[in-house]
Every structure is written in C-alpha cells, then in structure tokens.
Write an enzyme that holds these catalytic residues in place. Structure first.
Site, PDB file in Angstrom:
ATOM      1  N   SER A 147       0.845  -1.201   0.000  1.00 25.82           N
ATOM      2  CA  SER A 147       0.000   0.000   0.000  1.00 25.82           C
ATOM      3  C   SER A 147       0.883   1.255   0.000  1.00 25.82           C
ATOM      4  O   SER A 147       1.654   1.443  -0.934  1.00 25.82           O
ATOM      5  CB  SER A 147      -0.961  -0.066   1.190  1.00 25.82           C
ATOM      6  N   ASP A 223     -10.200  -5.660  -2.887  1.00 19.95           N
ATOM      7  CA  ASP A 223      -9.566  -4.593  -2.115  1.00 19.95           C
ATOM      8  C   ASP A 223     -10.431  -3.334  -2.209  1.00 19.95           C
ATOM      9  O   ASP A 223     -10.659  -2.812  -3.302  1.00 19.95           O
ATOM     10  CB  ASP A 223      -8.169  -4.339  -2.698  1.00 19.95           C
ATOM     11  N   HIS A 256      -7.405  -5.938   1.242  1.00 21.37           N
ATOM     12  CA  HIS A 256      -6.210  -5.109   1.451  1.00 21.37           C
ATOM     13  C   HIS A 256      -5.415  -5.543   2.687  1.00 21.37           C
ATOM     14  O   HIS A 256      -4.435  -4.906   3.056  1.00 21.37           O
ATOM     15  CB  HIS A 256      -6.666  -3.648   1.617  1.00 21.37           C
TER      16      HIS A 256
END
Lengths: 278, 278
Positions: A147, A223, A256
């Site tokens: 991320s 996600d 995620h």
C-alpha cells in the site's frame, strides 16, 4: 542501538531494534529477521519491506508470514516503521496523515519538515546502519512493500536503479499524485507545487524517464481501495509505454489486509530470491 | 450465528464467527479456516487448536501461520476462544484466572460455575455446531494447542480416545495439579478436592489409565515457563510407564511465544495430515 526484542523463529533470529535516528531526530524502531544461514559467517541478501498506513514494524513481523521463506532462501528481511513517533513529533488525528503515515518522503512543510524525513531514513540512514551491524550483502538487495509501503518500494527503486536486484509490491499506491491518500499526504508534506510530487509518484517517475527492469505487483480484486487509491491500471499503462516488464496479478477475492499479503509473501520472496541468487 | 469477519487467505476463507453459546450462556467467538478444497463439496478433516492464557481466537489466527499448511493438506482449522467474556461474566485481575483463562474445565465453584463451562463448549457444543454448519468430516479429527491449550488438547484427547486420529501440543501444561498455574485454576474453578482435578490433568489421566496411541509435543528450551509450569519430563515419565509413543522435542533456543508456535506449526499440521489421511 538497542535490541528491544529477540525471538528465535524458523531457525533464525527475529529482532526488534531501537536506535536514535539522525534523519528523523527521534528514536526509531525496525524489525530485522536473520535467517539460520546468518550463523555461517558470510553475507546474505537483504529484502526491505516497507509498511502501509497505520502500521509499525510489528504488523508484518507478526502477520506477514515471511520467516519460513526467508529461512528457506537465506534472506535477511528488514521492516522499518512508517514514520517518526513520540510526544515531541507533530501528528494528525486522521489515520492517513502524520504519525503512522510518513509516505516515505522528506517533508518540506511546517510543522512536518523537522522530523518527517522517512525518505532519508529508508534510503540512507537505515541501509548504512544495517550494513554496518548485520551480515547484509548490500550488493544483493531487494525491496517490496504494501500500500503506502508499495508506493515507497516503487519510488525508492525507481530513484535507485542500480541498488536493487528486484522490486515487488503488494497493493501499492502507484500514482499518489492522482488519488486522495496521496494528494493529502504529498500536499501536506511537500506543499502545493505538484511538480515536487513527481519524484514521489511511481507513475510520474516512469513518465519522466525512471526505469527498473521488471516489477512484480499483486492486488486483490476485493480490495476496497483498488479503484480509488491504488489504480494499478495507471502503472500498467506507464510500464507498457516505458517498456518495463510488469507482472501485475489481480488476485480474485483478496482484500487489502495481511491475509492477502501473507498469502503471497512466500511467492514474492521466492521471486526475489531467484533474482538475488544470480 | 453470525460471521463477524471473513477474509480470503491462501486460497481459502478465514472466518470469525459469533454465536450464542448454551454451554457458557454468553456470545462466543471462534475462528475457522476453510481451505480451498472446501469449495469441492466434500468433507474435510478438521484440526482443533486450543489457545493459551490471555489469548482469544485472534492470536493464532493472526500469528499462527497455519493457513499455508492447511491449504496444502486440505485441513479445516478451528480456534475457539479461551473463556466466556463480557460485562456479566465474572473476572479476575490476574492474567492466569478468569476471562482469558478458562482452562478447558466446567467450573463447579461460585461465581465461576454459571459461565465457565469451556469443557462442554469445546467437547460438545462447538463440535456439533461445526459439524452442522461446515464441511467437517467428524470421522477425521485432530487436536492440538498451546500452553493452557496444550493442556486442553491433551486432556480432551485422553478423555475421548476414539474421537481424534492424532494429538499434538506446543509447550503444554502437562500436569496442572503439580504446577502453580494449574493449582490456582483447578482450585479456583473446581474447588479444593484434588481428586476432582485428576480428570483435567494429562499426567494424572495417564496414571489413571487413559490412553492415546501417540503424542507429538514440542517445547522450547528457552521457554521461561518450562521448569515451573510445563514440566514436560512429567509427561515423558507417564508416557514411558504407560507405553504411549510420545515424541517430545526440546527445540533449542525457542521461547513460549507465537514465534515458537509458528515455526513448528507447519510440521505439526503435516504430521496430523498424514494421520488424518489414513
């Protein structure tokens, strides 16, 4: 430099180390896993793992499931924190700015500029410290992250094209200048001049001529941030135009979280190990 | 019954489920991993993992590194909580008694007897629920656990000799009647009559004639609780006298943490899978 935790794991040693950082002007903690091969006296390849928003070194250390693969392949793995921390360090109530959200830049704006120097920390200070203190072969480095840390891994690699043998990312923010997380962070830390942002934006760096040989990127199709913050299609297009060999895998049903990361961690580390062995 | 979390992981599904327990009279949560093979429509072997003091279902779910091996071997893994919880449930300030420390017994003493019925919960209620709701082959069950949960795994298996194909433990409390943790917990939940404790003490159960075919037990030589609370030598002696094939491995340098458990988790699951496949 102080070892604040040490645990035997997968035949090696999982350490958490604290040191006074000259880059941030604060104490900083990082995790380092020394695989069993570190007992042999030789130097080992090192994988840098940069973490995402809200994380410290601890998230990947506890949930990343990297130690078995590092032990198998003889890899050192280093996981820094995501920002300076502490009472004397400015903060923001939001989860996506301030402490826990350093975005791997050297801030130029008040009040962040004094301590929020994560670019210098992860590209200069911490590598020098790791090279001095541990059996890390700095000729064999790889980098990855998740991320915000995927953003960090991509931008650090693009701006140090000869430093890393391999680069991968889990659900990276590939174009922070074009998405809300990135606009907020880069604007807050670097100010309103978007030209200054381009050196901290993987897609912009590629557009401006930065290159790596190849990239491995996994994203999950479930996600929640895929379409708003990650936008892997922007990286796909930039790599296609630049001739960078991007392997972009859209993993069905994954989100995620560290459940996603831990699922594909061993695969990334095997991929890095192959390139680090050459 | 309510799924409170679901994450795709290692090709399968990691669930956290909440339900109203008749055994404890409280809502209870457990984690269940359904490997990719669960999509196939058939029933799969199930491994029960009982956790240690202070833990919930979450510790092993986040740190246990079991999903890769469960996916490889096609195993369901179920991890219950360690006690009833909540405002209406009695508690104790100590970490080793009360909430988070149910010790896998049905308490007989006030104020614990009303809710602290973890024996019934893990041996009856939860297996029935899992069998009804998930593709678990109850003819192919294995059990393991850590510390207090190792105690739980051993005592549950010894008292259900035909239920489990295989039994293992990580750093188990093997003789709670002879160590401080166990004396406090069994005394508090079951009262002062030590005869009643013997049915919740693996070494005493073996001395009294209970049998399993074989046992796999790992302990770390750097475990701070090894000599005071775990005392694997008592299990070693009892098994030798009873003719139980105990494989007791003293793992050099390992402590009591999930770094120890996660290191040997895949090995335990492979060992269980071999026996569950027969």
């Amino acid at each position: 430099m102080k070892v604040v935790a040490e645990n035997r794991a997968h035949g090696g040693r999982q350490l958490v180390v604290e040191h006074q950082s000259s880059a941030t002007g604060t104490p900083m903690r990082f995790a380092i896993f020394l695989p069993p091969q570190a007992e042999g006296g030789g130097k080992l390849p090192v994988v840098w793992y940069l973490s995402g928003l809200t994380c410290t070194h601890a998230n990947v250390t506890e949930k990343g499931e990297y130690r078995a693969a590092c032990a198998e392949h003889g890899l050192i793995l280093v996981a820094p924190d995501t920002s300076p921390r502490g009472d004397g360090v400015p903060n923001d109530e939001a989860y996506d700015f301030g402490q826990g959200a350093g975005f791997y830049v050297d801030a130029t704006e008040a009040p962040w500029a004094e301590h929020f120097r994560m670019w210098t920390y992860v590209t200069e200070e911490l590598p020098a410290l790791v090279a001095a203190e541990y059996p890390a072969d700095m000729e064999r480095q790889a980098i990855t992250g998740h991320s915000m840390g995927g953003h960090g891994a991509l931008t650090v690699a693009l701006r140090h094209p000869n430093r890393f043998r391999s680069v991968s990312a889990f659900a990276p923010i590939v174009a922070p200048g074009q998405v809300p997380w990135g606009e907020k962070a880069l604007g807050g830390y670097l100010g309103g001049d978007r030209a200054a942002w381009r050196r901290h934006d993987a897609v912009a760096l590629i557009e401006d001529g930065a290159r790596v040989g190849e990239l491995l990127v996994d994203v999950g199709t479930a996600d929640d941030f895929l379409d708003t913050e990650l936008k892997p299609e922007l990286l796909e297009r930039a790599c296609a135009e630049a001739g960078i060999a991007l392997t972009l895998r859209r993993q069905p049903g994954y989100d995620h979280s560290y459940y996603f990361i831990s699922t594909f961690m061993a695969d990334h580390l095997r991929w890095h190990a192959e390139r680090l062995a050459r």
